[in-house]
Write an enzyme that holds these catalytic residues in place. Sequence first.
Site, PDB file in Angstrom:
ATOM      1  N   ASN A  32     -68.249  44.058 -72.442  1.00 60.92           N
ATOM      2  CA  ASN A  32     -67.108  43.431 -71.730  1.00 60.92           C
ATOM      3  C   ASN A  32     -66.182  44.565 -71.327  1.00 60.92           C
ATOM      4  OD1 ASN A  32     -64.538  41.093 -72.870  1.00 60.92           O
ATOM      5  ND2 ASN A  32     -65.300  41.418 -70.801  1.00 60.92           N
ATOM      6  N   ASN A  39     -57.315  39.503 -65.762  1.00 63.34           N
ATOM      7  CA  ASN A  39     -58.705  39.234 -65.389  1.00 63.34           C
ATOM      8  C   ASN A  39     -59.008  39.829 -64.018  1.00 63.34           C
ATOM      9  OD1 ASN A  39     -59.570  37.478 -67.648  1.00 63.34           O
ATOM     10  ND2 ASN A  39     -57.955  36.118 -66.890  1.00 63.34           N
ATOM     11  N   CYS A  69     -57.120  39.163 -75.433  1.00 63.78           N
ATOM     12  CA  CYS A  69     -58.486  39.601 -75.109  1.00 63.78           C
ATOM     13  C   CYS A  69     -59.054  40.289 -76.355  1.00 63.78           C
ATOM     14  CB  CYS A  69     -58.460  40.567 -73.925  1.00 63.78           C
ATOM     15  SG  CYS A  69     -60.103  41.172 -73.464  1.00 63.78           S
ATOM     16  N   GLY A  70     -60.079  39.695 -76.938  1.00 64.50           N
ATOM     17  CA  GLY A  70     -60.601  40.200 -78.209  1.00 64.50           C
ATOM     18  C   GLY A  70     -61.336  41.521 -78.058  1.00 64.50           C
ATOM     19  N   HIS A  94     -60.150  27.865 -74.790  1.00 65.90           N
ATOM     20  CA  HIS A  94     -61.617  27.886 -74.788  1.00 65.90           C
ATOM     21  C   HIS A  94     -62.165  26.468 -74.879  1.00 65.90           C
ATOM     22  CE1 HIS A  94     -61.768  32.258 -75.261  1.00 65.90           C
ATOM     23  NE2 HIS A  94     -60.664  32.093 -75.971  1.00 65.90           N
ATOM     24  N   GLU A 139     -66.109  33.167 -68.072  1.00 64.49           N
ATOM     25  CA  GLU A 139     -64.707  33.424 -68.412  1.00 64.49           C
ATOM     26  C   GLU A 139     -63.743  32.970 -67.320  1.00 64.49           C
ATOM     27  OE1 GLU A 139     -63.095  36.933 -69.988  1.00 64.49           O
ATOM     28  OE2 GLU A 139     -64.885  37.472 -71.156  1.00 64.49           O
ATOM     29  N   ARG A 140     -62.615  32.432 -67.738  1.00 58.42           N
ATOM     30  CA  ARG A 140     -61.504  32.152 -66.827  1.00 58.42           C
ATOM     31  C   ARG A 140     -61.127  33.457 -66.122  1.00 58.42           C
ATOM     32  NH1 ARG A 140     -55.618  30.414 -69.192  1.00 58.42           N
ATOM     33  NH2 ARG A 140     -55.905  32.417 -70.287  1.00 58.42           N
ATOM     34  N   CYS A 176     -67.288  37.960 -74.929  1.00 59.67           N
ATOM     35  CA  CYS A 176     -65.905  37.446 -74.934  1.00 59.67           C
ATOM     36  C   CYS A 176     -65.474  37.318 -76.389  1.00 59.67           C
ATOM     37  CB  CYS A 176     -65.855  36.094 -74.227  1.00 59.67           C
ATOM     38  SG  CYS A 176     -64.206  35.353 -74.200  1.00 59.67           S
ATOM     39  N   GLY A 177     -64.570  38.194 -76.806  1.00 56.44           N
ATOM     40  CA  GLY A 177     -64.195  38.243 -78.225  1.00 56.44           C
ATOM     41  C   GLY A 177     -63.447  37.001 -78.671  1.00 56.44           C
ATOM     42  N   THR A 178     -62.445  36.609 -77.892  1.00 54.25           N
ATOM     43  CA  THR A 178     -61.700  35.392 -78.255  1.00 54.25           C
ATOM     44  C   THR A 178     -62.615  34.174 -78.184  1.00 54.25           C
ATOM     45  OG1 THR A 178     -60.963  35.244 -75.943  1.00 54.25           O
ATOM     46  CG2 THR A 178     -59.418  36.212 -77.550  1.00 54.25           C
ATOM     47  N   GLY A 179     -63.555  34.213 -77.229  1.00 57.19           N
ATOM     48  CA  GLY A 179     -64.499  33.090 -77.101  1.00 57.19           C
ATOM     49  C   GLY A 179     -65.436  33.000 -78.286  1.00 57.19           C
TER      50      GLY A 179
HETATM   51  N1  API Z   1     -60.806  35.611 -69.478  1.00 62.47           N
HETATM   52  C1  API Z   1     -59.943  35.453 -70.658  1.00 62.47           C
HETATM   53  C2  API Z   1     -59.317  36.791 -71.075  1.00 62.47           C
HETATM   54  C3  API Z   1     -60.343  37.793 -71.582  1.00 62.47           C
HETATM   55  C4  API Z   1     -60.984  37.316 -72.843  1.00 62.47           C
HETATM   56  C5  API Z   1     -62.254  38.009 -73.255  1.00 62.47           C
HETATM   57  N2  API Z   1     -62.786  39.010 -72.399  1.00 62.47           N
HETATM   58  C6  API Z   1     -62.176  38.473 -74.697  1.00 62.47           C
HETATM   59  O1  API Z   1     -62.817  39.460 -75.071  1.00 62.47           O
HETATM   60  O2  API Z   1     -61.473  37.780 -75.488  1.00 62.47           O
HETATM   61  C7  API Z   1     -58.826  34.448 -70.338  1.00 62.47           C
HETATM   62  O3  API Z   1     -58.415  34.334 -69.177  1.00 62.47           O
HETATM   63  O4  API Z   1     -58.355  33.811 -71.298  1.00 62.47           O
END
Ligand code: API
Length: 277
Positions: free
Chosen positions: A11, A63, A72-73, A163, A212-213, A221-224
């Site tokens: 990422n 983004n 962003c994780g 999410h 991802e949004r 996607c870390g938060t995902g």
């Molecule tokens: N697209 C996500 C932000 C980046 C999250 C993702 N890349 C991660 O690693 O958490 C959003 O608009 O909430």
Amino acid sequence: MKFTKMHGAGNDYVYVNCFEEQLPQDIPALAREVSDRHTGIGGDGLILICPSEQGDARMRMFNADGSESEMCGNGIRCVAKYVFDHDIARKEELKIETGAGVLTLQVFAEDGLADRVRVNMGKPILNGPDIPTTLEGAPPLKAPLEVGGKTLEVTCISMGNPHCITFVDEVTDEWVHGIGPQIEVHPAFPNRVNAEFIQIVSRSEMIMRVWERGSGETQACGTGACASAVAAVLNGLTDRTVLCHLPGGDLTLEWAESGEVYMTGPATEVFHGEWAS
Ligand SMILES: N[C@H](CCC[C@H](N)C(=O)O)C(=O)O
């Protein structure tokens, strides 16, 4: 403007050290320009590493479409690596200010350079209106969502950013590129949403792909991954420590009994450069 290209499990973002660099006024436009993989530097977005009154540094994340996210994780692990490696704060425990609060990170270094980071991502946000979503539940668990002629059963969680998690038998392009973009802009999500698709492998392992949004499909996607681990536990599908396989690499998630979610994963610096325009 000097920049550093980094990625966390594939990422990839363009990072700018705002302790030293001046930025143009229109940051969303800059994020769109540098993210373009043909006419720009190429990346999933732009991340600013800024001075902070509350921590060792502050992270602002944009983004590829220029929209700013709360958190962003994968990005925060790379911010920690940058702060450590470039002597902004050469400490094994760092505090980084984000849109989701000040988070505490543990840096693991090899030959003086950070290569893995463990992040206390804080507690998930489960109350529907705070995610935000109009779907019922705290959190919405197996909530019905009409998308693309199907009625999905989704679980919605926030890690500071929203999410929408769907558990599937196999994570195919049909889900990620067919259904993902429709979930992203679904009216049930007033601020749009990140759409995760999860295939459960065992009670301690899952496979994830994400739309991802604001960036489309990313390699991780870390938060995902954190939100998906919480969703898997709440749906009784996994234990509280889960290995998540993503196209760009693996992340380890733990939803501790204390309520905090811990994420451990890689952070890699690829190259430096000068942005001409
Ligand atoms: N697209 C996500 C932000 C980046 C999250 C993702 N890349 C991660 O690693 O958490 C959003 O608009 O909430």
